[in-house]
Scaffold this active site. Structure first.
Site, PDB file in Angstrom:
ATOM      1  CG  ASP A  67      -0.480  -0.564   2.637  1.00  0.00           C
ATOM      2  OD1 ASP A  67       0.924  -0.468   2.552  1.00  0.00           O
ATOM      3  OD2 ASP A  67      -1.075  -0.777   3.549  1.00  0.00           O
ATOM      4  CG  ASN A 136      -8.670  -0.989  12.017  1.00  0.00           C
ATOM      5  OD1 ASN A 136      -7.842  -1.516  11.527  1.00  0.00           O
ATOM      6  ND2 ASN A 136      -9.352   0.031  11.509  1.00  0.00           N
ATOM      7  CG  HIS A 138      -5.710  -1.768   8.799  1.00  0.00           C
ATOM      8  ND1 HIS A 138      -6.049  -0.657   9.445  1.00  0.00           N
ATOM      9  CD2 HIS A 138      -4.639  -1.952   8.724  1.00  0.00           C
ATOM     10  CE1 HIS A 138      -4.636  -0.247   9.656  1.00  0.00           C
ATOM     11  NE2 HIS A 138      -3.934  -1.078   9.327  1.00  0.00           N
ATOM     12  CD  GLU A 143      -8.843   1.226   7.745  1.00  0.00           C
ATOM     13  OE1 GLU A 143      -8.448   0.417   8.619  1.00  0.00           O
ATOM     14  OE2 GLU A 143      -8.596   2.614   8.069  1.00  0.00           O
TER      15      GLU A 143
HETATM   16  C1  GLP Z   1      -0.326   0.209   8.760  1.00  0.00           C
HETATM   17  C2  GLP Z   1      -0.194  -0.856   7.434  1.00  0.00           C
HETATM   18  C3  GLP Z   1      -0.596  -2.031   7.663  1.00  0.00           C
HETATM   19  C4  GLP Z   1       0.191  -2.609   8.936  1.00  0.00           C
HETATM   20  C5  GLP Z   1      -0.664  -1.788   9.769  1.00  0.00           C
HETATM   21  C6  GLP Z   1      -0.176  -2.193  11.323  1.00  0.00           C
HETATM   22  O1  GLP Z   1      -0.934   1.072   8.483  1.00  0.00           O
HETATM   23  N1  GLP Z   1      -1.032  -0.320   6.109  1.00  0.00           N
HETATM   24  O2  GLP Z   1       0.142  -2.971   6.500  1.00  0.00           O
HETATM   25  O3  GLP Z   1       0.049  -3.804   9.147  1.00  0.00           O
HETATM   26  O4  GLP Z   1      -0.867  -0.561   9.756  1.00  0.00           O
HETATM   27  O5  GLP Z   1       0.930  -1.353  11.676  1.00  0.00           O
HETATM   28  P1  GLP Z   1       1.795  -1.592  12.987  1.00  0.00           P
HETATM   29  O6  GLP Z   1       2.875  -2.759  12.532  1.00  0.00           O
HETATM   30  O7  GLP Z   1       2.695  -0.284  13.124  1.00  0.00           O
HETATM   31  O8  GLP Z   1       1.235  -2.001  14.157  1.00  0.00           O
END
Ligand code: GLP
Length: 244
Positions: A67, A136, A138, A143
């Site tokens: 992404d 959440n 995702h 989402e």
């Molecule tokens: C981000 C990414 C995800 C990631 C998630 C968790 O925004 N788009 O690919 O897995 O949020 O992030 P973190 O690893 O900082 O908890």
């Protein structure tokens, strides 16, 4: 689903790195899906270390990021392109032409999403998708909601996600409102998924995703359907699973 439990976050990173090296070993041109966020930083550090110790080379790797934020240039310090350079690409021998990340600063993010989808379709199934999960539920930036998309698309970020991610931005207002993300179809099509989560704050969502019902309210719950997923968790993230 194959679960791996570790005593510490750094053991989790090392265990996941070992698995990654094993999963890609012997593939002439590995096609890898990459994730951002705090979670994979330790894994990427281990991979840079493994590269320095000549245990892995990225010369033939093709990478496809999950992404990117809409509106950010690749030089923006909070863009995922910048993140990847900082945490992995600058430390290994990957060829620049083999790196693929959706472009955030384009006139039409929808056109960019369609282009990225075509690129992925032409590439075929990814050999390994590195993945974590948002608080959440995702995955990528898919989402929670009534509907989930199969293909690469533009998604409006929830306020929750923007708040969580605002930690890495100077202010909440500067967190982009939308992103381009791979859809569930492409993520699920990967031949193998290497999933990682660490820390107590992920314990609830890990329990819901891997032991709760399949629901679009928790996009990560769909991972229960994947035929070849390794789930690497430290003991904090695993603490609410009934199976442990
Ligand atoms: C981000 C990414 C995800 C990631 C998630 C968790 O925004 N788009 O690919 O897995 O949020 O992030 P973190 O690893 O900082 O908890």
């Amino acid at each position: 689903m194959k679960f791996y439990f570790y005593d510490s976050a750094s053991d989790t990173d090392q265990g996941a790195a070992k698995s990654f090296i094993k999963m890609t070993n012997g593939i002439a041109t590995p096609k890898i899906g990459l994730a951002t966020g705090n979670t994979p930083v330790g894994l990427y550090q281990c991979l840079v270390q493994a590269y320095n110790q000549k245990k892995i080379s990225f010369k033939t790797f093709l990478t496809y990021n999950l992404d990117e934020y809409v509106g950010l240039t690749k030089d923006h310090p909070q863009s995922f392109a910048y993140f990847m350079n900082e945490h992995l690409f600058n430390g290994v021998d990957i060829l620049e032409g083999n790196i693929h990340i959706p472009q955030g600063n384009v006139e039409s993010p929808h056109v960019e999403a369609a282009k990225y989808e075509k690129l992925l379709e032409d590439a075929g199934a990814l050999d390994v998708q590195i993945l974590s999960i948002g608080l959440n539920g995702h995955i990528g930036f898919n989402e929670p909601g009534e509907k989930l998309h199969s293909k690469t698309h533009v998604i409006e970020l929830t306020e929750d996600t923007r708040r969580v991610n605002s930690k890495s931005f100077p202010s909440f207002e500067e967190v982009p409102l939308s992103a381009i993300t791979l859809g569930l179809g492409t993520i699920m099509k990967a031949k193998k998924i290497l999933f990682i989560a660490k820390g107590f704050e992920k314990a609830d969502i890990i329990q819901q995703a891997f032991e709760g019902p399949l629901t679009t309210d928790v996009p990560g719950s769909l991972l229960q359907l994947h035929p070849n997923i390794e789930v690497h968790l430290d003991k904090e993230a695993a603490s609410k699973l009934a199976r442990i």
